[in-house]
Structures are given as C-alpha cells and as structure tokens.
Motif scaffolding. Structure first.
Motif, PDB file in Angstrom:
ATOM      1  N   ILE A 141      83.532 -19.234 132.830  1.00 46.67           N
ATOM      2  CA  ILE A 141      82.333 -20.363 132.495  1.00 46.67           C
ATOM      3  C   ILE A 141      81.040 -20.314 133.316  1.00 46.67           C
ATOM      4  CG2 ILE A 141      81.754 -22.991 132.647  1.00 46.67           C
ATOM      5  CD1 ILE A 141      83.933 -22.434 130.630  1.00 46.67           C
ATOM      6  N   LEU A 142      80.010 -20.441 132.507  1.00 49.14           N
ATOM      7  CA  LEU A 142      78.729 -20.499 133.268  1.00 49.14           C
ATOM      8  C   LEU A 142      78.205 -21.997 133.219  1.00 49.14           C
ATOM      9  CD1 LEU A 142      75.951 -19.216 134.153  1.00 49.14           C
ATOM     10  CD2 LEU A 142      75.299 -18.969 131.679  1.00 49.14           C
ATOM     11  N   ARG A 143      78.176 -22.325 134.788  1.00 49.28           N
ATOM     12  CA  ARG A 143      77.695 -23.549 135.014  1.00 49.28           C
ATOM     13  C   ARG A 143      76.317 -23.383 135.317  1.00 49.28           C
ATOM     14  NH1 ARG A 143      81.808 -25.542 139.544  1.00 49.28           N
ATOM     15  NH2 ARG A 143      80.643 -23.816 140.721  1.00 49.28           N
ATOM     16  N   LEU A 144      75.233 -24.096 134.510  1.00 46.09           N
ATOM     17  CA  LEU A 144      73.714 -24.032 134.566  1.00 46.09           C
ATOM     18  C   LEU A 144      73.250 -25.117 135.409  1.00 46.09           C
ATOM     19  CD1 LEU A 144      72.916 -23.505 130.817  1.00 46.09           C
ATOM     20  CD2 LEU A 144      72.802 -21.651 132.504  1.00 46.09           C
ATOM     21  N   SER A 145      73.621 -26.183 135.396  1.00 43.75           N
ATOM     22  CA  SER A 145      72.679 -27.220 136.319  1.00 43.75           C
ATOM     23  C   SER A 145      73.685 -28.456 136.248  1.00 43.75           C
ATOM     24  CB  SER A 145      71.375 -27.424 135.806  1.00 43.75           C
ATOM     25  OG  SER A 145      70.720 -28.222 136.627  1.00 43.75           O
ATOM     26  N   SER A 146      73.182 -29.225 137.224  1.00 45.56           N
ATOM     27  CA  SER A 146      73.822 -30.560 137.319  1.00 45.56           C
ATOM     28  C   SER A 146      72.833 -31.573 137.460  1.00 45.56           C
ATOM     29  CB  SER A 146      74.749 -30.691 138.636  1.00 45.56           C
ATOM     30  OG  SER A 146      75.958 -29.672 138.330  1.00 45.56           O
ATOM     31  N   PHE A 147      73.108 -33.056 136.908  1.00 42.87           N
ATOM     32  CA  PHE A 147      72.356 -33.916 137.214  1.00 42.87           C
ATOM     33  C   PHE A 147      72.877 -35.163 137.151  1.00 42.87           C
ATOM     34  CE2 PHE A 147      71.025 -30.699 133.717  1.00 42.87           C
ATOM     35  CZ  PHE A 147      69.772 -30.669 134.054  1.00 42.87           C
ATOM     36  N   SER A 148      72.105 -36.041 137.707  1.00 45.28           N
ATOM     37  CA  SER A 148      72.606 -37.474 138.304  1.00 45.28           C
ATOM     38  C   SER A 148      72.298 -38.307 136.955  1.00 45.28           C
ATOM     39  CB  SER A 148      71.941 -38.039 139.399  1.00 45.28           C
ATOM     40  OG  SER A 148      70.374 -37.951 139.314  1.00 45.28           O
ATOM     41  N   ASP A 149      71.630 -38.022 136.043  1.00 43.15           N
ATOM     42  CA  ASP A 149      71.128 -38.707 134.997  1.00 43.15           C
ATOM     43  C   ASP A 149      71.669 -38.242 133.575  1.00 43.15           C
ATOM     44  OD1 ASP A 149      70.023 -40.453 133.092  1.00 43.15           O
ATOM     45  OD2 ASP A 149      67.952 -40.604 133.782  1.00 43.15           O
ATOM     46  N   ILE A 150      72.233 -38.868 132.886  1.00 44.40           N
ATOM     47  CA  ILE A 150      72.920 -38.491 131.539  1.00 44.40           C
ATOM     48  C   ILE A 150      71.925 -38.039 130.518  1.00 44.40           C
ATOM     49  CG2 ILE A 150      73.070 -40.924 130.526  1.00 44.40           C
ATOM     50  CD1 ILE A 150      75.588 -37.562 130.001  1.00 44.40           C
ATOM     51  N   LYS A 151      70.662 -38.564 130.749  1.00 43.73           N
ATOM     52  CA  LYS A 151      69.645 -38.317 129.796  1.00 43.73           C
ATOM     53  C   LYS A 151      69.119 -36.822 130.001  1.00 43.73           C
ATOM     54  CE  LYS A 151      65.088 -39.908 127.886  1.00 43.73           C
ATOM     55  NZ  LYS A 151      64.320 -38.457 128.213  1.00 43.73           N
ATOM     56  N   ASP A 152      68.886 -36.327 131.325  1.00 39.87           N
ATOM     57  CA  ASP A 152      68.568 -35.075 131.513  1.00 39.87           C
ATOM     58  C   ASP A 152      70.056 -34.181 131.222  1.00 39.87           C
ATOM     59  OD1 ASP A 152      66.157 -36.346 132.694  1.00 39.87           O
ATOM     60  OD2 ASP A 152      67.027 -36.373 134.798  1.00 39.87           O
ATOM     61  N   ALA A 153      70.944 -34.635 131.364  1.00 40.08           N
ATOM     62  CA  ALA A 153      71.964 -33.512 130.863  1.00 40.08           C
ATOM     63  C   ALA A 153      71.864 -33.326 129.275  1.00 40.08           C
ATOM     64  CB  ALA A 153      73.309 -34.018 131.389  1.00 40.08           C
ATOM     65  N   ASN A 154      71.705 -34.622 128.677  1.00 38.50           N
ATOM     66  CA  ASN A 154      71.495 -34.524 127.234  1.00 38.50           C
ATOM     67  C   ASN A 154      70.458 -33.593 126.701  1.00 38.50           C
ATOM     68  OD1 ASN A 154      73.858 -35.668 126.334  1.00 38.50           O
ATOM     69  ND2 ASN A 154      73.083 -37.764 126.887  1.00 38.50           N
ATOM     70  N   ASP A 155      69.445 -33.547 127.454  1.00 42.86           N
ATOM     71  CA  ASP A 155      68.282 -32.807 126.999  1.00 42.86           C
ATOM     72  C   ASP A 155      68.455 -31.400 127.071  1.00 42.86           C
ATOM     73  OD1 ASP A 155      66.648 -35.296 126.576  1.00 42.86           O
ATOM     74  OD2 ASP A 155      65.637 -35.198 128.598  1.00 42.86           O
ATOM     75  N   LEU A 156      69.172 -31.223 128.171  1.00 42.97           N
ATOM     76  CA  LEU A 156      69.539 -29.708 128.434  1.00 42.97           C
ATOM     77  C   LEU A 156      70.632 -29.013 127.589  1.00 42.97           C
ATOM     78  CD1 LEU A 156      69.238 -26.923 129.800  1.00 42.97           C
ATOM     79  CD2 LEU A 156      70.850 -27.694 131.638  1.00 42.97           C
ATOM     80  N   LEU A 157      71.532 -30.096 127.178  1.00 37.41           N
ATOM     81  CA  LEU A 157      72.231 -29.828 126.106  1.00 37.41           C
ATOM     82  C   LEU A 157      71.751 -29.589 124.661  1.00 37.41           C
ATOM     83  CD1 LEU A 157      75.538 -29.331 125.514  1.00 37.41           C
ATOM     84  CD2 LEU A 157      75.548 -31.809 124.780  1.00 37.41           C
ATOM     85  N   GLY A 158      70.810 -30.567 124.355  1.00 39.50           N
ATOM     86  CA  GLY A 158      70.156 -30.124 122.902  1.00 39.50           C
ATOM     87  C   GLY A 158      69.449 -28.807 122.973  1.00 39.50           C
ATOM     88  N   LYS A 159      68.965 -28.401 123.892  1.00 37.02           N
ATOM     89  CA  LYS A 159      68.083 -27.071 123.898  1.00 37.02           C
ATOM     90  C   LYS A 159      69.196 -26.036 123.644  1.00 37.02           C
ATOM     91  CE  LYS A 159      64.431 -28.661 126.964  1.00 37.02           C
ATOM     92  NZ  LYS A 159      63.610 -28.001 128.210  1.00 37.02           N
ATOM     93  N   LEU A 160      70.142 -25.817 124.669  1.00 35.65           N
ATOM     94  CA  LEU A 160      71.175 -24.649 124.272  1.00 35.65           C
ATOM     95  C   LEU A 160      71.958 -24.858 122.892  1.00 35.65           C
ATOM     96  CD1 LEU A 160      73.172 -25.524 127.856  1.00 35.65           C
ATOM     97  CD2 LEU A 160      71.591 -23.607 127.194  1.00 35.65           C
ATOM     98  N   ASP A 161      71.973 -26.059 122.426  1.00 38.94           N
ATOM     99  CA  ASP A 161      72.576 -26.088 120.916  1.00 38.94           C
ATOM    100  C   ASP A 161      71.621 -25.459 120.157  1.00 38.94           C
ATOM    101  OD1 ASP A 161      75.022 -27.436 121.808  1.00 38.94           O
ATOM    102  OD2 ASP A 161      74.197 -29.363 121.445  1.00 38.94           O
ATOM    103  N   LEU A 162      70.216 -25.757 120.086  1.00 36.74           N
ATOM    104  CA  LEU A 162      69.097 -25.220 119.246  1.00 36.74           C
ATOM    105  C   LEU A 162      69.055 -23.654 119.349  1.00 36.74           C
ATOM    106  CD1 LEU A 162      66.314 -28.003 119.646  1.00 36.74           C
ATOM    107  CD2 LEU A 162      67.840 -27.440 117.656  1.00 36.74           C
ATOM    108  N   TRP A 163      69.474 -23.313 120.561  1.00 40.53           N
ATOM    109  CA  TRP A 163      69.335 -21.726 120.856  1.00 40.53           C
ATOM    110  C   TRP A 163      70.702 -21.098 120.427  1.00 40.53           C
ATOM    111  CZ3 TRP A 163      66.890 -22.534 126.490  1.00 40.53           C
ATOM    112  CH2 TRP A 163      65.787 -22.962 126.391  1.00 40.53           C
ATOM    113  N   GLY A 164      71.918 -22.079 120.044  1.00 41.63           N
ATOM    114  CA  GLY A 164      72.882 -21.229 119.652  1.00 41.63           C
ATOM    115  C   GLY A 164      73.865 -21.106 120.462  1.00 41.63           C
ATOM    116  N   TYR A 165      73.810 -21.696 121.622  1.00 37.18           N
ATOM    117  CA  TYR A 165      74.876 -21.529 122.693  1.00 37.18           C
ATOM    118  C   TYR A 165      75.893 -22.735 122.750  1.00 37.18           C
ATOM    119  CZ  TYR A 165      71.893 -18.204 125.167  1.00 37.18           C
ATOM    120  OH  TYR A 165      71.109 -17.063 125.538  1.00 37.18           O
ATOM    121  N   GLU A 166      77.134 -22.441 122.850  1.00 37.80           N
ATOM    122  CA  GLU A 166      77.961 -23.394 122.903  1.00 37.80           C
ATOM    123  C   GLU A 166      78.355 -24.107 124.167  1.00 37.80           C
ATOM    124  OE1 GLU A 166      83.095 -23.748 121.923  1.00 37.80           O
ATOM    125  OE2 GLU A 166      81.868 -21.748 121.681  1.00 37.80           O
ATOM    126  N   ALA A 167      77.819 -25.238 124.225  1.00 36.11           N
ATOM    127  CA  ALA A 167      77.417 -26.006 125.529  1.00 36.11           C
ATOM    128  C   ALA A 167      78.329 -27.310 125.605  1.00 36.11           C
ATOM    129  CB  ALA A 167      76.081 -26.008 125.919  1.00 36.11           C
TER     130      ALA A 167
END
Length: 212
Positions: A141-167
């Motif tokens: 598993i590749l752990r990229l980053s951790s956030f205290s706010d769910i919104k920041d985590a969702n933003d990074l998740l959206g980028k990874l999805d658009l780039w084709g990564y299973e996140a």
C-alpha cells in the motif's frame, strides 16, 4: 541765315531725297496688288477640324495571324486552368481544416462527457461511509498523505481518480486523521515507482508499507 533755319533746311532736303528714292519703288512693286475683276479662289476642306489626331493601334491596322491568335488562345486557357487549380487547392485546404476542427471538437466533447459521467457516478466520500478498518489487501500500500479535514482528503482523492489511480481514504479514529492511499500493489517495485511519480506531482512524501 541763322543756325535753326539751316538745320530745318537740311532736314527737309534729306526727307525730300528719301521720298524721291522710296516712293517710285513702292509703285513699281505694290504689295498684295490685285487687278480689277480678279477672283480669289479659296480651297475649303470638308474634313472636321480636330485638336489632336487619333491613331489606331497597330493590331487594328495590321490583323494578327492565325498563329498569333492560337498562341493568345493557349495563354488564356493556361491562365484559366491555373486559376481553377489554385481555387481547387484552396478549397481542399479549407475542407481539411474543417475536418480537423470537427475532429478536435468531437474529441473534446467526448472527453468532457466522459469526465462529467465520471464525476456524476463518483460518490463523495464522507466520514460515515469510511470503514473503521481497512479490509485486508495483499502485498503493498502507498500512503501518500494524511489530513485532519475530510474535504482536503476528498480533493486529493478526486485528483488521483482523474489520473487513473485506484485510491481510497482510511479514517483513524484515535488520531482523527484521514489517510489517502493507493493500491494494493502486487509488486514493491511498482509501488515505489508510483511513489516517486506521485511525490513529484503532488509534492508529498509518501510511504510504501506492506498490506495487512
């Protein structure tokens, strides 16, 4: 005899001498003398009077030969054919340009539709939908980053999805943080390769850990 009378007499003598010499010559050869009854003939032209003569061009005076006419016709035909070919080339170039623009617009429309469908079908991640424990996954598993706010985590998740990564996001109840991670990877080399690539793109410092 006084001096003035003398001068007058001399002057009169001079004028008298001149008259005696000149007058007979006038009568012997008169100017424009015409005898009585003579009729003068005046030749009058019937042509109109013009200020500037007009000259016909040489072609109008000397008709062209058949060979010259054929050469002129060939030149006109060649000019017409050249103009027609130039017009066809321009039309073909415009047609190709129109086809290229239509193809680009079609590709943009398809990409936009696919992206919109992906966004519409994507279910937002919330704190309630996050499993307290990550399901067991094989290998890495590749752990990229951790956030205290769910919104920041969702933003990074959206980028990874658009780039084709299973996140996915894993929530840690104790520390109250949301960890964004990719995987699972069946090869450590593949995980390390994605780590180097994503760290450079996202300016993160990910960690590759074994899945449990």
């Amino acid at each position: 005899m006084d001096l003035i009378s003398k001068y007058r007499l001399i002057g009169a003598s001079i004028w008298l001498g001149l008259l005696v010499i000149i007058v007979p010559s006038w009568y012997s050869d008169p100017v424009n003398f015409q005898p009585d009854g003579a009729v003068l003939q005046h030749n009058k032209s019937t042509l109109p009077v013009i200020e500037q003569p007009f000259r016909l061009p040489a072609q109008a005076i000397e008709p062209r030969t058949d060979a010259e006419q054929q050469r002129e016709a060939i030149k006109l035909d060649m000019a017409s054919v050249a103009a027609s070919e130039e017009s066809q080339r321009k039309q073909q170039a415009l047609d190709k340009l129109s086809e290229t623009l239509a193809s680009l617009n079609k590709d943009d429309a398809e990409k936009s539709a696919a992206k919109q469908a992906h966004v519409e079908n994507k279910t937002p991640v919330t704190a309630k939908s996050i499993a307290p424990k990550e399901a067991a996954s094989p290998q890495w598993i590749l752990r990229l980053s951790s956030f205290s706010d769910i919104k920041d985590a969702n933003d990074l998740l959206g980028k990874l999805d658009l780039w084709g990564y299973e996140a996915k996001i894993k929530y840690f109840e104790k520390s109250k943080v949301y960890s964004v991670r990719t995987g699972p990877y069946f090869s450590r080399a593949k995980a390390d390769k994605d780590k180097a690539k994503l760290d450079k793109m996202l300016r993160t410092n990910g960690v590759v850990v074994e899945s449990r």
